[in-house]
Design an enzyme around this catalytic site. Structure first.
Site, PDB file in Angstrom:
ATOM      1  N   ASP A  76      -1.178  18.295 -46.586  1.00 14.56           N
ATOM      2  CA  ASP A  76      -0.216  19.496 -47.925  1.00 14.56           C
ATOM      3  C   ASP A  76      -1.844  19.333 -48.562  1.00 14.56           C
ATOM      4  O   ASP A  76      -1.504  19.554 -49.929  1.00 14.56           O
ATOM      5  CB  ASP A  76       1.138  18.756 -48.588  1.00 14.56           C
ATOM      6  CG  ASP A  76       2.354  18.170 -48.524  1.00 14.56           C
ATOM      7  OD1 ASP A  76       2.792  18.818 -47.745  1.00 14.56           O
ATOM      8  OD2 ASP A  76       2.164  16.804 -48.536  1.00 14.56           O
TER       9      ASP A  76
ATOM     10  N   LYS B 116      -4.067  23.690 -46.404  1.00 18.88           N
ATOM     11  CA  LYS B 116      -4.095  24.286 -45.072  1.00 18.88           C
ATOM     12  C   LYS B 116      -4.431  26.155 -45.138  1.00 18.88           C
ATOM     13  O   LYS B 116      -4.922  26.316 -44.746  1.00 18.88           O
ATOM     14  CB  LYS B 116      -4.619  23.465 -44.345  1.00 18.88           C
ATOM     15  CG  LYS B 116      -4.536  21.933 -43.424  1.00 18.88           C
ATOM     16  CD  LYS B 116      -4.115  21.188 -42.918  1.00 18.88           C
ATOM     17  CE  LYS B 116      -2.820  21.157 -42.566  1.00 18.88           C
ATOM     18  NZ  LYS B 116      -2.457  19.951 -44.073  1.00 18.88           N
TER      19      LYS B 116
ATOM     20  N   GLY C  21       4.984  22.156 -43.497  1.00 17.02           N
ATOM     21  CA  GLY C  21       5.185  23.263 -44.442  1.00 17.02           C
ATOM     22  C   GLY C  21       3.959  23.664 -45.102  1.00 17.02           C
ATOM     23  O   GLY C  21       3.681  23.138 -45.981  1.00 17.02           O
ATOM     24  N   HIS C  22       3.201  25.152 -44.116  1.00 22.38           N
ATOM     25  CA  HIS C  22       2.498  25.795 -45.079  1.00 22.38           C
ATOM     26  C   HIS C  22       3.060  26.501 -46.232  1.00 22.38           C
ATOM     27  O   HIS C  22       3.461  27.107 -45.630  1.00 22.38           O
ATOM     28  CB  HIS C  22       1.906  26.272 -43.683  1.00 22.38           C
ATOM     29  CG  HIS C  22       0.622  25.137 -43.043  1.00 22.38           C
ATOM     30  ND1 HIS C  22       0.679  24.943 -41.604  1.00 22.38           N
ATOM     31  CD2 HIS C  22       0.513  23.793 -43.268  1.00 22.38           C
ATOM     32  CE1 HIS C  22      -0.752  23.989 -41.408  1.00 22.38           C
ATOM     33  NE2 HIS C  22       0.519  23.219 -42.008  1.00 22.38           N
TER      34      HIS C  22
ATOM     35  N   GLN D  61      -0.257  18.978 -41.148  1.00 24.32           N
ATOM     36  CA  GLN D  61       0.148  17.200 -41.675  1.00 24.32           C
ATOM     37  C   GLN D  61      -1.755  16.868 -41.843  1.00 24.32           C
ATOM     38  O   GLN D  61      -2.570  17.722 -42.108  1.00 24.32           O
ATOM     39  CB  GLN D  61       0.902  16.344 -40.404  1.00 24.32           C
ATOM     40  CG  GLN D  61       2.077  16.179 -40.312  1.00 24.32           C
ATOM     41  CD  GLN D  61       2.362  17.748 -39.360  1.00 24.32           C
ATOM     42  OE1 GLN D  61       2.319  17.201 -38.207  1.00 24.32           O
ATOM     43  NE2 GLN D  61       3.684  18.093 -39.036  1.00 24.32           N
TER      44      GLN D  61
HETATM   45  P1  IMP Z   1       7.529  13.534 -39.337  1.00 19.18           P
HETATM   46  O1  IMP Z   1       6.599  13.931 -39.090  1.00 19.18           O
HETATM   47  O2  IMP Z   1       8.648  14.256 -40.109  1.00 19.18           O
HETATM   48  O3  IMP Z   1       8.298  12.519 -38.750  1.00 19.18           O
HETATM   49  O4  IMP Z   1       7.440  12.167 -40.751  1.00 19.18           O
HETATM   50  C1  IMP Z   1       6.577  10.615 -40.074  1.00 19.18           C
HETATM   51  C2  IMP Z   1       5.930  11.007 -42.169  1.00 19.18           C
HETATM   52  O5  IMP Z   1       5.163  12.230 -41.602  1.00 19.18           O
HETATM   53  C3  IMP Z   1       6.767  10.961 -43.061  1.00 19.18           C
HETATM   54  O6  IMP Z   1       5.928  10.357 -44.167  1.00 19.18           O
HETATM   55  C4  IMP Z   1       6.724  12.197 -43.790  1.00 19.18           C
HETATM   56  O7  IMP Z   1       6.517  12.584 -44.665  1.00 19.18           O
HETATM   57  C5  IMP Z   1       4.662  12.810 -43.604  1.00 19.18           C
HETATM   58  N1  IMP Z   1       4.916  14.182 -42.919  1.00 19.18           N
HETATM   59  C6  IMP Z   1       5.625  15.209 -41.222  1.00 19.18           C
HETATM   60  N2  IMP Z   1       4.901  15.919 -42.359  1.00 19.18           N
HETATM   61  C7  IMP Z   1       4.091  16.848 -43.597  1.00 19.18           C
HETATM   62  C8  IMP Z   1       3.796  17.660 -43.535  1.00 19.18           C
HETATM   63  O8  IMP Z   1       3.298  18.875 -43.242  1.00 19.18           O
HETATM   64  N3  IMP Z   1       3.206  17.166 -45.305  1.00 19.18           N
HETATM   65  C9  IMP Z   1       3.171  16.308 -45.259  1.00 19.18           C
HETATM   66  N4  IMP Z   1       3.753  14.679 -45.578  1.00 19.18           N
HETATM   67  C10 IMP Z   1       4.345  15.049 -43.627  1.00 19.18           C
END
Ligand code: IMP
Length: 418
Positions: A12, A15, A43-44, A220
């Site tokens: 977040d 990007k 989420g972009h 991420q």
């Molecule tokens: P997962 O990727 O859904 O397995 O989540 C693992 C961790 O990464 C959790 O704390 C999510 O909130 C975090 N996370 C996954 N994708 C994003 C993203 O695009 N932005 C921020 N946090 C993310």
């Protein structure tokens, strides 16, 4: 020019905004925008040339721009049902999504309905839930490395798909999932037929696009990387490195830090300040997850963590985002190092229990409260205290800042030529 955008914090960082900036900078020349990691967990947020706000999850952020070719490559985990919805949504908004501007590598793994079910069970069973986005990414990764996954090229061929699922019948039966899996012919028939047109050969793409400009769009952030991140509170893909060498790695860092989900955030702000920084839900720059809508925890800029991420990702220059948001506070803190059980630490410790013990040590500086900097287009337009702040971040991270973002649209960017 081949460039990579990598998040230097916990995701977040903004990007998506820098994808639009670089697309518009390419002034008509076609740009390949490539996703190489992550899944629907991402989420972009993109503001288009028409000022429309679009959130992508699986699709590369170049998709609403006409001069791009977008590809989803190996390293991604693709949920076909979510991808269909995303494509439909964009088409309904009038954007083109066709094989002319989108390709999906046959090597990318697919996330199926049972992965989502497994993730829900897994999170419930954990002593310390990770707070995942429940996008099925973790179980899809487990299948991939257990050599039981299904790749996109196999997914779009019903016979191969059926055969691969049937080969695991006994395992699914033991988990009480076979009744569901057996019905996949019905659930996935539409996505299989529709998505097949996007199938590409990844090696061919590298060959045919050799002389084109490429922008690898990381999802991420490094601190969520499966290897380099703050384990176990991480995602399950490789965030820190693009699949190929690039000419420039741009590390995107927010002017403060945020985190959503479980896991430590050593520099978490005091509650009243955090609420000001987070902003009101629904406003364009509010700190709520673009995928889950969860409020993000906000913290002060963390030098040890960002420096660690910049080093491991091979960052050449940083792009600093959301500097304008700091106009809301009178004073700004910067965590220069951690105090870990009486020891000075300047990096992120690998032992997760040590990280939990890390206390931030701050330097406090004067801010530029109430001064709207969203119209600044040159470094010299910034108030002196804002200039000092960015120089301090450069000095302490040892990484030059190439761009400063002062608002969500691509034009709200300062190119730093110092
Ligand atoms: P997962 O990727 O859904 O397995 O989540 C693992 C961790 O990464 C959790 O704390 C999510 O909130 C975090 N996370 C996954 N994708 C994003 C993203 O695009 N932005 C921020 N946090 C993310």
């Amino acid at each position: 020019m081949k460039r990579t955008l990598i998040g230097l914090q916990w995701g977040d960082e903004g990007k998506g905004k820098f994808v639009s900036y670089f697309v518009l900078q390419s002034s008509g020349k076609r740009l390949y925008v490539i996703r190489y990691n992550g899944a629907a967990n991402a989420g972009h947020t993109i503001i288009t040339q028409q000022g429309e706000k679009i959130a992508t999850h699986l699709l590369p952020s170049g998709i609403p721009f006409p001069n791009t070719y977008n590809a989803m490559l190996c390293g991604m985990y693709i949920d076909p049902l979510k991808l269909m919805l995303e494509i439909d949504g964009l088409k309904m908004q009038g954007y083109e999504v066709s094989p002319v501007n989108l390709g999906i590598s046959g090597l990318a793994h697919v996330t199926l309905d049972y992965h989502n079910a497994m993730e829900r069970q897994d999170e419930k069973a954990r002593e310390r839930p990770i707070g995942t986005t429940l996008s099925g990414v973790g179980p899809t990764t487990v299948d991939k490395y257990a050599r039981k996954g299904i790749r996109f090229a196999e997914f779009v061929e019903p016979e191969a798909f059926r055969r691969l699922l049937a080969s695991r019948k006994a395992e699914f039966e033991a988990k009480g999932l076979w009744d569901k899996v057996e019905r996949y012919d019905d659930i996935y028939v539409c996505p299989q037929a529709f998505l097949k047109q996007f199938l590409i050969d990844e090696a061919e793409l590298y060959k045919s696009g050799e002389n084109e400009d490429w922008l690898y769009e990381g999802a991420q952030g490094v601190l969520l990387d499966i290897d380099y991140g703050t384990y176990e509170f991480v995602t399950t893909s490789h965030v820190a490195r693009p699949p190929h060498d690039t000419d420039e790695v741009v590390g995107v860092a927010k002017a403060y830090v945020t985190r959503v989900g479980g896991g430590p955030l050593p520099t978490k702000m005091e509650q009243d300040i955090e609420e000001k920084i987070r902003g009101a839900r629904g406003t364009v720059d509010a700190e709520y997850g673009a995928t889950t809508g969860r409020p993000r925890s906000c913290g002060w800029f963390d030098i040890p963590a960002t420096k660690y991420a910049a080093t491991l990702s091979g960052t050449d220059k940083m792009a600093l985002t959301k500097l304008d948001v700091l106009s809301r506070v009178p004073e700004i803190k910067v965590c220069t190092h951690y105090d870990c059980k009486g020891k000075k630490l300047q990096s992120v410790p690998a032992n997760r229990f040590d990280l939990e013990q890390c206390k931030p040590v701050y330097k406090t500086i004067r801010g530029w409260p109430g001064i709207d900097i969203s119209n600044a287009r040159e470094f010299a337009d910034l108030p002196q205290t804002a200039q000092d702040y960015t120089k301090m971040l450069e000095d302490l991270t040892g990484c030059k800042i190439g761009w400063i973002s002062v608002g969500p649209s691509a034009e709200q960017t300062i190119l730093c030529s110092r």
